[in-house]
Design an enzyme around this catalytic site. Sequence first.
Site, PDB file in Angstrom:
ATOM      1  N   LEU A   1      78.745 -24.704   5.794  1.00  0.00           N
ATOM      2  CA  LEU A   1      78.612 -25.629   4.776  1.00  0.00           C
ATOM      3  C   LEU A   1      78.873 -25.005   3.212  1.00  0.00           C
ATOM      4  O   LEU A   1      78.580 -23.936   3.134  1.00  0.00           O
ATOM      5  CB  LEU A   1      76.849 -25.897   4.714  1.00  0.00           C
TER       6      LEU A   1
ATOM      7  N   SER B   1      86.064 -28.123   0.519  1.00  0.00           N
ATOM      8  CA  SER B   1      86.590 -28.237   2.034  1.00  0.00           C
ATOM      9  C   SER B   1      86.426 -26.911   2.474  1.00  0.00           C
ATOM     10  O   SER B   1      86.656 -25.925   1.928  1.00  0.00           O
ATOM     11  CB  SER B   1      88.146 -28.781   2.168  1.00  0.00           C
TER      12      SER B   1
ATOM     13  N   GLY C   1      79.612 -29.613  -1.124  1.00  0.00           N
ATOM     14  CA  GLY C   1      79.819 -30.805  -0.689  1.00  0.00           C
ATOM     15  C   GLY C   1      78.650 -31.515   0.379  1.00  0.00           C
ATOM     16  O   GLY C   1      78.188 -32.415   0.060  1.00  0.00           O
ATOM     17  N   HIS C   2      78.730 -30.437   1.326  1.00  0.00           N
ATOM     18  CA  HIS C   2      77.322 -30.727   2.264  1.00  0.00           C
ATOM     19  C   HIS C   2      76.208 -30.828   1.581  1.00  0.00           C
ATOM     20  O   HIS C   2      75.501 -31.501   1.765  1.00  0.00           O
ATOM     21  CB  HIS C   2      77.757 -29.729   3.458  1.00  0.00           C
TER      22      HIS C   2
ATOM     23  N   MET D   1      80.236 -30.177  10.366  1.00  0.00           N
ATOM     24  CA  MET D   1      80.725 -29.088  11.409  1.00  0.00           C
ATOM     25  C   MET D   1      80.549 -27.423  11.115  1.00  0.00           C
ATOM     26  O   MET D   1      81.110 -26.641  11.350  1.00  0.00           O
ATOM     27  CB  MET D   1      82.294 -29.221  11.565  1.00  0.00           C
TER      28      MET D   1
ATOM     29  N   GLN E   1      82.799 -39.032   0.718  1.00  0.00           N
ATOM     30  CA  GLN E   1      84.031 -39.946   0.384  1.00  0.00           C
ATOM     31  C   GLN E   1      85.467 -38.975   0.441  1.00  0.00           C
ATOM     32  O   GLN E   1      86.654 -39.674   0.413  1.00  0.00           O
ATOM     33  CB  GLN E   1      83.890 -40.529  -0.937  1.00  0.00           C
ATOM     34  N   LYS E   2      85.428 -37.829   0.526  1.00  0.00           N
ATOM     35  CA  LYS E   2      86.615 -37.082   0.699  1.00  0.00           C
ATOM     36  C   LYS E   2      87.247 -37.251   1.856  1.00  0.00           C
ATOM     37  O   LYS E   2      88.599 -37.526   1.895  1.00  0.00           O
ATOM     38  CB  LYS E   2      86.321 -35.523   0.683  1.00  0.00           C
TER      39      LYS E   2
END
Length: 279
Positions: A33, A185, A36-37, A30, A148-149
Amino acid sequence: MKITKTVEEVKRFVKPWKKEGLSIGLVPTMGFLHEGHASLIKRAREENDIVIVSDFVNPIQFGVGEDLESYPRDFEADCQLCRDLGVDLIFNPSPEEMYLDGFHTHVGVDVLSKGLCGKTRPIHFNGVCTVVSKLFNIAEADRAYFGQKDAQQLCIVKRMVRDLNFNIEIVGCPIIRENDGLAKSSRNTYLSFDERKAALIINKALTTGKSLLLSGVHDADKIKEEVTKIIETEPLAKIDYVEIVETNELQPVKQITGEILCAVAVYIGKTRLIDNFFA
């Protein structure tokens, strides 16, 4: 790197790639970024000839009063990160492109979507499954990468792919954390300075819960009680849920005998954060 806005544009590039027999890795996002992305993109880059990143804030997975309008966006920064990581194509459609006039079709996974985040976000996973199904068809990807978050989302997408015979491999990738342990996040940007410090209680509680399990405590209620107790020591934290579920149907367990997911959702101020561990 190609930047596309329409389904037709994506198809125009995908068709010759598939004809050449090139493998395609899809990273659905979404936008806004972060590292994590980036970890998902790097994994996709390692395992595929072509990498496609979708950058789309999906309106149908947001409920009334949720943060659709305020969800952070920075498409220029997203493009730069993708260029740096060797992405071949970004798909950045409008809601009108993804959901044509008269759109009436939705995809959902029963049972797995009822608990955890599904209790307070009842339409969320139908929205996720619907958009992900569309992206799988548009990109014709061989593999898709999820963090996996969002553990419940990962389990639900895997089940949807199995149940509906999608010809795609779902790859789950580890949680990426800040140096102090906070899970990466996009919503972390909502946190004030004090809330950012308070949010560390989440990982502290989960780390303690996992340590209890590894030390031989298999009573799920005892572990949940300890995780809950630690989070409740933080005045800015308000628990949405603390749950331990088995990983097949995501149903609560009393005695831990197999693989489990310990998942939490916690409000820090007005910001809802999720985190978890598998064991």
